[in-house]
Design a protein around this motif. Structure first.
Motif, PDB file in Angstrom:
ATOM      1  N   ARG A 290      -1.368   9.198  -3.579  1.00  0.00           N
ATOM      2  CA  ARG A 290      -1.846   9.786  -2.325  1.00  0.00           C
ATOM      3  C   ARG A 290      -1.934  11.291  -2.504  1.00  0.00           C
ATOM      4  O   ARG A 290      -0.960  11.937  -2.845  1.00  0.00           O
TER       5      ARG A 290
ATOM      6  N   GLY B  38       0.807  -1.208   0.000  1.00  0.00           N
ATOM      7  CA  GLY B  38       0.000   0.000   0.000  1.00  0.00           C
ATOM      8  C   GLY B  38       0.841   1.259   0.000  1.00  0.00           C
ATOM      9  O   GLY B  38       0.314   2.353  -0.142  1.00  0.00           O
ATOM     10  N   ASN B  39       2.145   1.105   0.146  1.00  0.00           N
ATOM     11  CA  ASN B  39       3.061   2.239   0.111  1.00  0.00           C
ATOM     12  C   ASN B  39       4.075   2.081  -1.016  1.00  0.00           C
ATOM     13  O   ASN B  39       5.202   2.552  -0.913  1.00  0.00           O
TER      14      ASN B  39
ATOM     15  N   TYR C  39      -6.709   8.356  -1.743  1.00  0.00           N
ATOM     16  CA  TYR C  39      -5.698   7.308  -1.851  1.00  0.00           C
ATOM     17  C   TYR C  39      -6.148   6.318  -2.904  1.00  0.00           C
ATOM     18  O   TYR C  39      -7.251   5.769  -2.840  1.00  0.00           O
ATOM     19  N   PHE C  40      -5.309   6.093  -3.909  1.00  0.00           N
ATOM     20  CA  PHE C  40      -5.609   5.146  -4.977  1.00  0.00           C
ATOM     21  C   PHE C  40      -4.404   4.234  -5.159  1.00  0.00           C
ATOM     22  O   PHE C  40      -3.408   4.619  -5.772  1.00  0.00           O
ATOM     23  N   PRO C  41      -4.448   3.017  -4.621  1.00  0.00           N
ATOM     24  CA  PRO C  41      -3.286   2.119  -4.642  1.00  0.00           C
ATOM     25  C   PRO C  41      -3.159   1.349  -5.959  1.00  0.00           C
ATOM     26  O   PRO C  41      -3.302   0.135  -6.006  1.00  0.00           O
ATOM     27  N   ILE C  42      -2.877   2.049  -7.036  1.00  0.00           N
ATOM     28  CA  ILE C  42      -2.861   1.413  -8.361  1.00  0.00           C
ATOM     29  C   ILE C  42      -1.752   0.366  -8.486  1.00  0.00           C
ATOM     30  O   ILE C  42      -1.971  -0.724  -9.005  1.00  0.00           O
ATOM     31  N   THR C  43      -0.560   0.658  -8.003  1.00  0.00           N
ATOM     32  CA  THR C  43       0.541  -0.303  -8.097  1.00  0.00           C
ATOM     33  C   THR C  43       0.258  -1.534  -7.237  1.00  0.00           C
ATOM     34  O   THR C  43       0.534  -2.666  -7.652  1.00  0.00           O
ATOM     35  N   SER C  44      -0.292  -1.326  -6.071  1.00  0.00           N
ATOM     36  CA  SER C  44      -0.630  -2.461  -5.200  1.00  0.00           C
ATOM     37  C   SER C  44      -1.703  -3.337  -5.843  1.00  0.00           C
ATOM     38  O   SER C  44      -1.647  -4.569  -5.753  1.00  0.00           O
ATOM     39  N   MET C  45      -2.688  -2.714  -6.504  1.00  0.00           N
ATOM     40  CA  MET C  45      -3.735  -3.497  -7.163  1.00  0.00           C
ATOM     41  C   MET C  45      -3.179  -4.300  -8.335  1.00  0.00           C
ATOM     42  O   MET C  45      -3.595  -5.433  -8.565  1.00  0.00           O
TER      43      MET C  45
ATOM     44  N   ASP D 129       1.572   4.229  -6.063  1.00  0.00           N
ATOM     45  CA  ASP D 129       0.322   4.390  -5.323  1.00  0.00           C
ATOM     46  C   ASP D 129       0.078   5.883  -5.140  1.00  0.00           C
ATOM     47  O   ASP D 129       0.953   6.620  -4.695  1.00  0.00           O
TER      48      ASP D 129
END
Length: 73
Positions: free
Chosen positions: A40, A33-34, A49-55, A38
């Motif tokens: 922020r 999430g970091n 907050y949009f966690p695009i890389t985590s997704m 991502d």
């Protein structure tokens, strides 16, 4: 025979959920999430907050897991 494979799939998903939950409880997933990428955005009264890389990472891992499970069953 089909019910048995569905049952095994549900057991595998449960074991995976317990493992991921244990890792999160121990704090070993604090980096998730970091990741770079991502998004922020924080203002005085709002946060976005949009966690695009985590997704994307979750999607790749799940695709690999389901591909392996499909080959096994």
């Amino acid at each position: 025979m089909m019910g048995r494979s569905v049952g095994l799939l549900l057991i595998a998903a449960g074991v995976l959920a317990v493992i991921v939950g244990g890792l999160a409880y121990l704090g070993l997933l604090g980096w998730f999430g970091n990741l770079p990428g991502d998004i922020r955005i924080g203002g005085e009264r709002t946060r976005f907050y949009f966690p695009i890389t985590s997704m994307i990472l979750v999607s790749v891992v799940l695709s690999l897991v389901f591909s392996l499970l499909r080959r096994l069953f």
